[in-house]
Scaffold this motif. Sequence first.
Motif, PDB file in Angstrom:
ATOM      1  N   MET A   1       0.850  -1.175   0.000  1.00  0.00           N
ATOM      2  CA  MET A   1       0.000   0.000   0.000  1.00  0.00           C
ATOM      3  C   MET A   1       0.891   1.232   0.000  1.00  0.00           C
ATOM      4  O   MET A   1       1.585   1.515   0.963  1.00  0.00           O
ATOM      5  N   ASP A   2       0.846   1.978  -1.063  1.00  0.00           N
ATOM      6  CA  ASP A   2       1.664   3.166  -1.212  1.00  0.00           C
ATOM      7  C   ASP A   2       0.872   4.384  -0.751  1.00  0.00           C
ATOM      8  O   ASP A   2      -0.096   4.791  -1.389  1.00  0.00           O
ATOM      9  N   ILE A   3       1.272   4.972   0.372  1.00  0.00           N
ATOM     10  CA  ILE A   3       0.514   6.088   0.955  1.00  0.00           C
ATOM     11  C   ILE A   3       0.591   7.344   0.101  1.00  0.00           C
ATOM     12  O   ILE A   3      -0.309   8.172   0.131  1.00  0.00           O
ATOM     13  N   ILE A   4       1.623   7.489  -0.704  1.00  0.00           N
ATOM     14  CA  ILE A   4       1.769   8.679  -1.540  1.00  0.00           C
ATOM     15  C   ILE A   4       0.647   8.740  -2.579  1.00  0.00           C
ATOM     16  O   ILE A   4       0.204   9.826  -2.955  1.00  0.00           O
ATOM     17  N   ARG A   5       0.145   7.606  -3.018  1.00  0.00           N
ATOM     18  CA  ARG A   5      -0.960   7.587  -3.979  1.00  0.00           C
ATOM     19  C   ARG A   5      -2.235   8.173  -3.394  1.00  0.00           C
ATOM     20  O   ARG A   5      -3.090   8.668  -4.121  1.00  0.00           O
ATOM     21  N   TYR A   6      -2.387   8.126  -2.085  1.00  0.00           N
ATOM     22  CA  TYR A   6      -3.622   8.571  -1.442  1.00  0.00           C
ATOM     23  C   TYR A   6      -3.521   9.960  -0.834  1.00  0.00           C
ATOM     24  O   TYR A   6      -4.463  10.407  -0.178  1.00  0.00           O
ATOM     25  N   LEU A   7      -2.424  10.667  -1.029  1.00  0.00           N
ATOM     26  CA  LEU A   7      -2.289  12.003  -0.462  1.00  0.00           C
ATOM     27  C   LEU A   7      -3.254  12.994  -1.094  1.00  0.00           C
ATOM     28  O   LEU A   7      -3.658  13.956  -0.441  1.00  0.00           O
ATOM     29  N   ASP A   8      -3.642  12.789  -2.348  1.00  0.00           N
ATOM     30  CA  ASP A   8      -4.602  13.685  -2.991  1.00  0.00           C
ATOM     31  C   ASP A   8      -5.977  13.604  -2.343  1.00  0.00           C
ATOM     32  O   ASP A   8      -6.759  14.543  -2.433  1.00  0.00           O
ATOM     33  N   GLU A   9      -6.279  12.499  -1.711  1.00  0.00           N
ATOM     34  CA  GLU A   9      -7.576  12.338  -1.062  1.00  0.00           C
ATOM     35  C   GLU A   9      -7.584  12.863   0.368  1.00  0.00           C
ATOM     36  O   GLU A   9      -8.641  12.947   0.982  1.00  0.00           O
ATOM     37  N   LEU A  10      -6.436  13.255   0.888  1.00  0.00           N
ATOM     38  CA  LEU A  10      -6.351  13.720   2.270  1.00  0.00           C
ATOM     39  C   LEU A  10      -7.009  15.088   2.451  1.00  0.00           C
ATOM     40  O   LEU A  10      -7.720  15.305   3.438  1.00  0.00           O
ATOM     41  N   GLU A  11      -6.800  16.007   1.521  1.00  0.00           N
ATOM     42  CA  GLU A  11      -7.374  17.341   1.658  1.00  0.00           C
ATOM     43  C   GLU A  11      -8.901  17.328   1.633  1.00  0.00           C
ATOM     44  O   GLU A  11      -9.535  17.969   2.476  1.00  0.00           O
ATOM     45  N   GLY A  42     -16.965  16.486  -0.308  1.00  0.00           N
ATOM     46  CA  GLY A  42     -17.395  15.222  -0.899  1.00  0.00           C
ATOM     47  C   GLY A  42     -17.265  15.221  -2.415  1.00  0.00           C
ATOM     48  O   GLY A  42     -16.813  14.245  -3.011  1.00  0.00           O
ATOM     49  N   ALA A  43     -17.651  16.338  -3.030  1.00  0.00           N
ATOM     50  CA  ALA A  43     -17.516  16.437  -4.486  1.00  0.00           C
ATOM     51  C   ALA A  43     -16.050  16.397  -4.895  1.00  0.00           C
ATOM     52  O   ALA A  43     -15.686  15.749  -5.882  1.00  0.00           O
ATOM     53  N   TRP A  44     -15.213  17.107  -4.138  1.00  0.00           N
ATOM     54  CA  TRP A  44     -13.778  17.117  -4.427  1.00  0.00           C
ATOM     55  C   TRP A  44     -13.207  15.728  -4.237  1.00  0.00           C
ATOM     56  O   TRP A  44     -12.364  15.262  -4.996  1.00  0.00           O
ATOM     57  N   TRP A  45     -13.635  15.001  -3.209  1.00  0.00           N
ATOM     58  CA  TRP A  45     -13.146  13.655  -2.930  1.00  0.00           C
ATOM     59  C   TRP A  45     -13.493  12.715  -4.085  1.00  0.00           C
ATOM     60  O   TRP A  45     -12.661  11.930  -4.546  1.00  0.00           O
ATOM     61  N   PHE A  46     -14.741  12.766  -4.570  1.00  0.00           N
ATOM     62  CA  PHE A  46     -15.122  11.917  -5.692  1.00  0.00           C
ATOM     63  C   PHE A  46     -14.380  12.298  -6.962  1.00  0.00           C
ATOM     64  O   PHE A  46     -14.053  11.443  -7.767  1.00  0.00           O
ATOM     65  N   TYR A  47     -14.103  13.585  -7.150  1.00  0.00           N
ATOM     66  CA  TYR A  47     -13.325  14.015  -8.315  1.00  0.00           C
ATOM     67  C   TYR A  47     -11.912  13.424  -8.251  1.00  0.00           C
ATOM     68  O   TYR A  47     -11.403  12.896  -9.239  1.00  0.00           O
ATOM     69  N   GLU A  48     -11.278  13.490  -7.098  1.00  0.00           N
ATOM     70  CA  GLU A  48      -9.926  12.940  -6.952  1.00  0.00           C
ATOM     71  C   GLU A  48      -9.941  11.415  -7.027  1.00  0.00           C
ATOM     72  O   GLU A  48      -8.989  10.805  -7.511  1.00  0.00           O
TER      73      GLU A  48
END
Length: 51
Positions: A1-11, A42-48
């Motif tokens: 599991m590469d955490i760097i891939r999920y950093l865009d979903e953190l914000e 939520g909209a931003w999360w689904f976009y990312e």
Amino acid sequence: MDIIRYLDELEPVGMVLIGLVLFIIPEPATSTLGIGLMVLGGAWWFYEWNR
């Protein structure tokens, strides 16, 4: 599991959590702002997520 891939979903998740906290505070202005932040986050999360 590469955490760097999920950093865009953190914000967006942070925005949803801040919106939830503002929604829980029993003031009409903060509740309205909290709902707006949750919807926007939520909209931003689904976009990312689909990107």
